[in-house]
Design an enzyme around this catalytic site. Structure first.
Site, PDB file in Angstrom:
ATOM      1  CE  LYS A 275      -3.257   2.628   2.936  1.00 33.12           C
ATOM      2  NZ  LYS A 275      -4.146   2.608   4.118  1.00 33.12           N
ATOM      3  CG  ASP A 280      -5.459   7.895   4.808  1.00 29.11           C
ATOM      4  OD1 ASP A 280      -6.344   8.588   4.254  1.00 29.11           O
ATOM      5  OD2 ASP A 280      -5.706   6.855   5.455  1.00 29.11           O
ATOM      6  CE  LYS A 287      -6.522   8.654   8.246  1.00 30.41           C
ATOM      7  NZ  LYS A 287      -7.267   7.527   8.848  1.00 30.41           N
ATOM      8  CG  ASP A 298      -1.929   5.101   5.089  1.00 24.47           C
ATOM      9  OD1 ASP A 298      -1.833   4.012   5.674  1.00 24.47           O
ATOM     10  OD2 ASP A 298      -2.991   5.513   4.583  1.00 24.47           O
ATOM     11  CG  ASP A 357      -9.911   7.577   6.729  1.00 22.95           C
ATOM     12  OD1 ASP A 357      -8.843   7.529   6.076  1.00 22.95           O
ATOM     13  OD2 ASP A 357      -9.963   7.743   7.964  1.00 22.95           O
ATOM     14  CD  GLU A 359      -6.680   5.350   2.481  1.00 23.14           C
ATOM     15  OE1 GLU A 359      -7.674   5.452   3.217  1.00 23.14           O
ATOM     16  OE2 GLU A 359      -5.543   5.066   2.918  1.00 23.14           O
ATOM     17  NE  ARG A 361     -11.069  -0.890   3.626  1.00 21.79           N
ATOM     18  CZ  ARG A 361     -11.668  -1.117   4.794  1.00 21.79           C
ATOM     19  NH1 ARG A 361     -12.836  -1.728   4.837  1.00 21.79           N
ATOM     20  NH2 ARG A 361     -11.084  -0.753   5.924  1.00 21.79           N
TER      21      ARG A 361
HETATM   22  N1  BES Z   1      -4.372   4.330   6.948  1.00 22.53           N
HETATM   23  C1  BES Z   1      -5.552   4.084   7.691  1.00 22.53           C
HETATM   24  C2  BES Z   1      -5.355   3.027   8.772  1.00 22.53           C
HETATM   25  C3  BES Z   1      -4.454   3.391   9.909  1.00 22.53           C
HETATM   26  C4  BES Z   1      -4.948   4.028  11.028  1.00 22.53           C
HETATM   27  C5  BES Z   1      -3.119   3.066   9.872  1.00 22.53           C
HETATM   28  C6  BES Z   1      -4.106   4.338  12.083  1.00 22.53           C
HETATM   29  C7  BES Z   1      -2.280   3.373  10.916  1.00 22.53           C
HETATM   30  C8  BES Z   1      -2.776   4.004  12.033  1.00 22.53           C
HETATM   31  C9  BES Z   1      -6.672   3.596   6.765  1.00 22.53           C
HETATM   32  O1  BES Z   1      -6.655   4.128   5.488  1.00 22.53           O
HETATM   33  C10 BES Z   1      -7.952   4.020   7.389  1.00 22.53           C
HETATM   34  O2  BES Z   1      -8.185   5.181   7.473  1.00 22.53           O
HETATM   35  N2  BES Z   1      -8.753   3.050   7.806  1.00 22.53           N
HETATM   36  C11 BES Z   1      -9.997   3.302   8.419  1.00 22.53           C
HETATM   37  C12 BES Z   1     -11.024   2.359   7.847  1.00 22.53           C
HETATM   38  C13 BES Z   1     -12.421   2.694   8.225  1.00 22.53           C
HETATM   39  C14 BES Z   1     -12.834   4.011   7.643  1.00 22.53           C
HETATM   40  C15 BES Z   1     -13.339   1.589   7.750  1.00 22.53           C
HETATM   41  C16 BES Z   1      -9.838   3.097   9.925  1.00 22.53           C
HETATM   42  O3  BES Z   1      -9.082   2.198  10.326  1.00 22.53           O
HETATM   43  O4  BES Z   1     -10.407   3.867  10.680  1.00 22.53           O
HETATM   44 ZN    ZN Z   2      -4.829   4.717   4.774  1.00 22.84          ZN
HETATM   45 MN    MN Z   3      -7.656   5.978   5.384  1.00 25.50          MN
END
Ligand code: BES
Ligand code: ZN
Ligand code: MN
Length: 507
Positions: A275, A280, A287, A298, A357, A359, A361
């Site tokens: 990834k 992000d 966020k 990220d 968010d 993104e 996947r």
């Molecule tokens: N990059 C984030 C995941 C992440 C969060 C990595 C904290 C490292 C530390 C990912 O893109 C994300 O935002 N995931 C969301 C998914 C949700 C919206 C279903 C999450 O984990 O909140």
């Molecule tokens: Zn992310």
């Molecule tokens: Mn995200």
């Protein structure tokens, strides 16, 4: 840093600092190391015996004791590093010894040190290779600092780096090759991991998708693998439209990076997918500001794949490996995808984007689906994918999931062997329910319950029948607490694990 294997008794060696692991319980007669250590003790004026017998130094994990030479010859200083009970001895403990060695050398401003696994590690050639490898990894990883963006180097940075590392092996002969091989492997893997750390810590105004593509090209030239970079036009032509939907909110141009390392003809490759979200912000599902600055990391999955490709090529492993990196930035703007939008994908499945968010996947789904053209023997993706992974496993383990239990087991073992532990979560079909969309084939978020699993369930919809596993490094890619060979900051998580897995598959 120059690494050299030396065969000599510890009391004979001429070095400013000799670092030795020390097991707990050494005060018991049966646990005493060999006569060679009596000679060393002699050179130290018997302070070793007194410290151990008096109970001042017990050899608990992480405990250290620095002693100075009294005699005419031998090491100027000896640093004992506790590794705990002998029964609990592991490569990880020796990696920690390497880390302690690196930081003590820095404190003492030494550019030359010597270490030996011997007093803690008495066994045969294979174990010696693992032990030497772990200690060298610890030193190289423990040396790493990031100073390039300060206008004036601080006090810490002005201390000289190590230029020479000696590995002391007590009895030569058959063990020569094991020690040399272990040292080389440790050096290459740790250097690749440091490289991944460096990419992750550099901020997003430096590390953007174009930068990652440039790094891939540079590595390809230096270490010998083929690199192809798709720009926006070519990404469109290839139909990677879910990836483009994520990129839409940013003025930074997306890149799709393809790295091909190969030696064997006509053998199906292993595919690694990382990834590469260089920042992000969450997109329109923005966020909150706390910790948003961390989202420069990220792209740690991409960094792990770049690091692994580099190490695999440097080690010249006899295997075919393809590395794929979808690289984008996830920002809100007037051009950004909206929550509720339905987008297409490389697989032609339609996706309802309920949360912009989620993104990672989306870009991984396209990259994994693209990989089908290689008819991979197996495919592994690595990503900072879900905050939920931190809730589930904390910072201690990589989340591991997949559609092929043998592959998942291989990765778990590779994790144990490399000291980067991965722990499996289930992908039971009942979880699929959470991903059903009212309007499209699938939605991109299943809400809070089992967020790490449902993210992987989403990916599984795009891999078809290819053997695939997924590594969630959201909890392990950034260290909030320093460890013996790890400062607060990026860890380079996954490099050693991926290489260990690929090594296991190489012939
Ligand atoms: N990059 C984030 C995941 C992440 C969060 C990595 C904290 C490292 C530390 C990912 O893109 C994300 O935002 N995931 C969301 C998914 C949700 C919206 C279903 C999450 O984990 O909140
Ligand atoms: Zn992310
Ligand atoms: Mn995200």
């Amino acid at each position: 840093m120059n690494i050299e294997i030396t065969f000599s008794a510890p009391s004979q060696i001429d070095t400013p600092l000799l670092v030795l692991p020390w097991c707990q319980g050494r005060e018991r007669q049966a646990e005493r190391p060999s006569r060679e250590f009596d000679a060393l003790d002699e050179a130290l004026g018997l302070t070793l015996t007194r410290a151990v017998a008096g109970g001042d130094f017990r050899g608990q994990r992480g405990e250290t004791l620095l002693l100075y030479r009294r005699g005419e010859s031998g090491p100027d200083r000896v640093l004992l590093v506790g590794v705990g009970e002998r029964a609990d001895l592991s490569p990880e403990r020796l990696r920690e010894v390497g880390g302690h060695a690196a930081s003590r050398a820095r404190e003492l401003r030494l550019t030359e040190i010597c270490l030996s696994p011997a007093p803690a590690w008495p066994a045969g050639p294979l174990e010696l290779e693992l032990a030497v490898r772990a200690m060298v990894e610890g030193v190289v990883l423990g040396q790493w600092r990031f100073e390039e963006l300060r206008s004036e180097p601080d006090e810490e940075a002005r201390r000289p780096p190590l230029v020479s590392l000696g590995v002391l092996v007590m009895d030569a002969g058959v063990r020569d090759e094991a020690a040399t091989g272990g040292a080389e492997l440790g050096r290459v893997l740790a250097a690749a991991q440091n490289y991944a750390r460096e990419l992750a810590i550099r901020p997003s105004n430096i590390v953007n998708p174009r930068y990652l593509a440039g790094e891939a090209q540079r590595l390809g030239e230096e270490f010998g693998f083929k690199v192809t970079v798709l720009d926006r036009g070519k990404i469109e032509k290839e139909g990677l439209v879910a990836m483009l939907a994520v990129a839409a909110g940013s003025d930074e141009e997306p890149r799709f990076i393809v790295m091909e390392y190969g030696r064997a003809e006509g053998v199906q490759p292993l595919v690694l997918v990382g990834k590469g979200v260089t920042f992000d912000a969450g997109g329109l599902s923005l966020k909150t500001p706390e910790n948003m600055e961390k989202m420069k990391y990220d792209m740690s999955g991409a960094a792990a794949v770049l690091g692994a490709m580099r190490a695999i090529a440097e080690l010249q492993l006899n295997v075919n490996v393809v590395g794929l990196i979808p690289a984008v930035e996830n920002l809100p703007s007037g051009h950004a995808m909206r929550p509720g939008d339905v987008i297409g994908s490389h697989s032609r499945k339609t996706i309802e984007v309920v949360n912009t968010d989620a993104e990672g996947r989306l870009i991984l789904a396209d990259a994994l689906n693209y990989a089908a053209r290689y008819e991979p023997e197996a495919m592994v993706d690595i990503a900072t994918l879900t905050g939920a992974c931190i809730v589930a496993l904390g910072h201690q383990a990589i989340g591991l999931m997949g559609n092929d239990q043998e592959l998942v087991d291989e990765l778990r073992v590779a994790g144990d062997r490399s000291g980067e532990r991965a722990w499996q979560l289930p992908l039971w079909e009942e979880y699929r329910e959470q991903m059903k969309s009212e309007v499209a084939d699938i939605k991109n978020s299943g809400g809070r319950p089992a967020g790490t699993i449902t993210a992987a369930i989403f990916l599984s919809e795009f891999v078809g029948s290819m053997p695939w596993a997924h590594l969630d490094i959201a909890g392990t890619a950034w260290a909030e607490k320093a460890g013996p060979y790890q400062p607060v900051g990026p860890t380079g998580a996954g490099v050693r694990l991926l290489c260990e897995w690929v090594r296991g598959r190489a012939s």
